[in-house]
Design an enzyme around this catalytic site. Structure first.
Site, PDB file in Angstrom:
ATOM      1  N   HIS A   1       0.847  -1.192   0.000  1.00 60.62           N
ATOM      2  CA  HIS A   1       0.000   0.000   0.000  1.00 60.62           C
ATOM      3  C   HIS A   1       0.885   1.246   0.000  1.00 60.62           C
ATOM      4  O   HIS A   1       1.445   1.628   1.017  1.00 60.62           O
ATOM      5  CB  HIS A   1      -0.933  -0.024   1.219  1.00 60.62           C
TER       6      HIS A   1
ATOM      7  N   GLU B   1       2.778   0.438   3.403  1.00 62.01           N
ATOM      8  CA  GLU B   1       2.246  -0.586   4.303  1.00 62.01           C
ATOM      9  C   GLU B   1       2.336  -1.904   3.537  1.00 62.01           C
ATOM     10  O   GLU B   1       1.734  -2.054   2.466  1.00 62.01           O
ATOM     11  CB  GLU B   1       0.797  -0.284   4.665  1.00 62.01           C
TER      12      GLU B   1
ATOM     13  N   ASN C   1      -5.217   3.742   7.721  1.00 65.98           N
ATOM     14  CA  ASN C   1      -6.585   4.226   7.529  1.00 65.98           C
ATOM     15  C   ASN C   1      -7.513   3.838   8.677  1.00 65.98           C
ATOM     16  O   ASN C   1      -8.519   4.504   8.907  1.00 65.98           O
ATOM     17  CB  ASN C   1      -7.134   3.766   6.170  1.00 65.98           C
TER      18      ASN C   1
END
Ligand code: 3H9
Length: 657
Positions: free
Chosen positions: A435, A447, A485
């Site tokens: 990510h 990530e 997130n």
């Protein structure tokens, strides 16, 4: 009998100086980075005393074992009771020695390591050596003479630039600036010994005794103002400016001031936070179960989807020397993607970050196609297509057919479950998440998602590639939104509760900006656009638990077409492009409060901040309990490197302690 004298367990020299024509070659061997720990300082002091007293010693060379000269003071000793001798005392002894001391820089000389070298009477470096005073990155100033000796060698403007940025200079630059005296053209130690021989018996150049060259006050003023503007609330850069610009005063006075400043900063919360970040970054690379796993070789990377994200990833991959094959839906889209990537490279060329040779080399390693079959040579494929499960699973099924069974497949999804994507493939073990954060060629964080079936060597490969891209990989388990997130959602939720409870967007943003975030949350939303999150909320509406508090304000803004900066209005208004508080938004917030019967109250900046920090830390604890994040430090790294959390506050987990 041993052939070397051990001055301590980390500092030694050959017994016989005859072999080196009277020069005592003192080697510091304190793995991993030859930090100037107590034992090193003791050893050096003894070696210097020996050199001063021994009639057969005519000079000294100090060097490091392994690939580092000295990585700096031992950061692990900070915060513990002081152990004599101090580094400044050892360094003073070097400068004052009656016999020449030559520093032989066999590798990086950072912080206290460079400070030690600066006090030597001559500095020779290998071509691979680098020097720097990175103390500001640890929230401190150099504490062993760096702010006073460096300007004496290279002048105030150049010293300001190096010390306030904390950047390293390669040997060539160090030579042209005057930090080092020569780059060894042949054997480093032979060159250093010969330099020491030449200096023996001659008057020695003691850096502390030099005069600081006069510089244009306007130039100093301009450089200082730039540093202060950039330092945003951090103490160390301002102290660097103060100490360096006043280095024209008597040397001893400057040294005493520097030392006192160093000690005060070293014991500050800011420095403790930055040390935490330093060690967290090193810890993050240690992943359970991967200790002895071999990574799969990767030289060609496929990138699917050449939009903004895919192009950024391509630029990072080309920069790390990989061959890149981009894939997009049509030949036109592929060509457009290729042009976008070249455009980004051209920007780097124009700004001087890239030279023509580097540009050409990258361009030669890039191709773009609309044909899946062209991805066959890839060792790793990273997809950055539209974040939709059907689109991604279809792509992975196709990839499965064209790449080798041992090639690694990475998804850049932000919110989808990568296990579902992996399940669509024949070899789910080769699938992981990578990510990236936008713009991917700039943002450091990745990530790396360990899916349920990701094979250990596939995870290790993802981490190795991320590191080669010069990124900071942090491993996360599978959960909606991964580490970042998830925390960001909790933080956003709390900010929206605060809106309903009585705070206004600009008050929340001001609290965050005062704390050190580059931008407040609502200003960020406006910049990014509100519509994507709105679409997601609409998708989730049917399954949302009605007993959980839900704030409708963002939805109301979107319904009114307030999609953020691009629409000219969002959480703020943008008359003539300038952000302004909008009474219409205040009215929407007040109506939402009234609808729920909430009586608003006022919040101080501290209260706002505390609620937001608590929400982040609480979600962090949940992530740890769920095993999604391995360590609190990993969470801190994600929030600092992906979400603007100020590094000098250490991240939400550190800040909550
Ligand atoms: C200073 O000098 C203050 C003075 O002005 C005043 C004094 C009075 N101490 O990064 P790596 C450990 S402040 C203790 O992966 P690389 C690190 O934790 C200091 N430990 O290696 C890791 O341990 P582990 C100014 C240190 O080859 C291992 O070494 N200096 C220190 O990629 C390997 O580290 C700095 O800020 C230290 N100073 O890079 C330089 N440094 O294996 C900080 C490293 O247990 N260091 N460790 O995880 C670096 O920038 C890099 O480590 C370096 C090597 C470039 C040296």
């Amino acid at each position: 009998m041993s052939e070397t004298t051990a001055f301590s367990s980390t500092v030694s020299a050959p017994n016989s100086v005859k072999a080196s024509n009277g020069i005592l070659i003192v080697t510091i061997d304190n793995a991993p980075v030859n930090a100037t720990s107590a034992d090193v300082r003791t050893g050096l002091e003894r070696a210097l005393s020996h050199a001063e007293a021994a009639a057969d010693v005519t000079g000294v060379v100090i060097t490091g074992a392994g690939k580092t000269f000295i990585g700096g003071a031992d950061i692990k000793e900070f915060g513990k009771p002081a152990i004599e001798p101090t580094l400044p005392a050892v360094i003073e002894k070097i400068e004052a020695l009656s016999k020449p001391v030559v520093a032989a820089l066999n590798g990086v000389a950072l912080g206290g390591g460079l400070e030690l070298a600066l006090a030597c009477h001559h500095r020779v470096a290998s071509a691979a050596a680098q020097v720097g005073l990175p103390e500001v990155k640890l929230g401190i100033v150099p504490g062993a003479g760096g702010t006073q000796r460096l300007p004496r060698l290279i002048g105030i403007p150049a010293a300001l630039d190096l010390i306030a940025s904390g950047r390293s200079a390669k040997a060539e630059e160090a030579l042209s600036l005057g930090i080092i005296d020569e780059i060894a053209q042949s054997d480093l130690l032979e060159t250093a010994v010969s330099a020491a021989r030449k200096l023996a018996g001659k008057p020695l150049r003691r850096t502390g005794g030099l005069t600081v060259a006069t510089a244009d006050p306007a130039e100093i003023e301009k450089a200082s103002a730039k540093i202060l503007a950039k330092s945003r609330g951090q103490k160390a850069p301002a102290e660097v400016v103060r100490l360096v610009t006043s280095s024209t005063r008597p040397f001893a006075e400057g040294l005493a001031d520097e030392r006192a400043t160093f000690l005060a900063l070293r014991d500050s919360r800011e420095a403790a936070a930055l040390r935490h970040v330093f060690f967290a970054e090193r810890e993050a690379s240690k992943v359970e179960g991967l200790e002895s796993v071999e990574v799969r070789p990767v030289s060609t990377i496929g990138i699917c989807g050449l939009g903004l994200m895919g192009s950024g990833i391509a630029v990072a991959a080309l920069g790390a020397g990989y061959t890149v094959i981009g894939l997009d839906q049509t030949p036109e889209a592929a060509e457009k993607g290729r042009e976008r990537i070249i455009g980004l490279l051209e920007r780097n060329l124009a700004s001087g970050r890239l030279d023509q040779t580097g540009f050409e080399a990258r361009k030669a390693k890039l191709s773009a196609t609309a044909s899946d079959a062209d991805l066959a040579p890839c060792d790793l494929v990273i997809e950055a297509v539209f974040d939709d499960l059907a689109v991604k699973t279809e792509l992975f099924r196709r990839l499965d057919k064209v790449v080798r069974p041992d090639a690694v497949l990475a998804t850049n999804t932000s919110y989808l479950n990568p296990d579902d994507i992996a399940a669509a493939t024949a070899y789910p073990g080769r699938v992981l998440g990578m990510h990236f954060f936008s713009p991917a060629h700039v943002m450091r964080l990745i990530e790396v998602v360990r899916c349920a079936k990701t094979a250990p060597d596939v995870l290790a490969t993802g981490l190795a590639v991320a590191r080669k891209l010069r990124k900071l990989p942090v491993v996360t388990g599978v959960t909606e939104g991964f580490i970042g997130n998830r925390i960001f959602s909790a933080y956003r939720r709390e900010a929206e509760f605060l809106l309903e409870d009585g705070a206004l967007p600009h008050e929340i943003d001001a609290a965050l900006e005062d704390y050190g975030f580059p931008m407040g949350l609502f200003a960020v939303y406006d910049m990014a656009g509100l519509e994507i999150a709105w679409a997601r909320r609409k998708r989730q509406a049917a399954t949302r638990d009605p007993s959980i508090r839900y704030v409708e304000i963002a939805d109301t803004l979107c319904e009114a077409g307030r999609f953020g900066q691009k629409a000219g209005r969002g959480w703020y208004a943008y008359p003539e492009g300038k952000k302004a508080i909008d009474p219409e938004v205040t009215a929407i917030i007040e109506a939402a409060r009234a609808k729920k019967g909430i009586t608003p109250r006022t919040f101080s900046k501290d209260e706002i901040l505390q609620r937001l920090l608590n929400a982040m830390a609480a979600e962090g604890e949940t992530l740890l309990a769920e095993g999604i994040a391995a360590r609190p430090g990993d969470i801190d790294l994600v929030m600092i490197n992906g979400y603007g959390f100020p590094a000098y506050k250490g991240g939400p987990m550190f800040a909550s302690n």
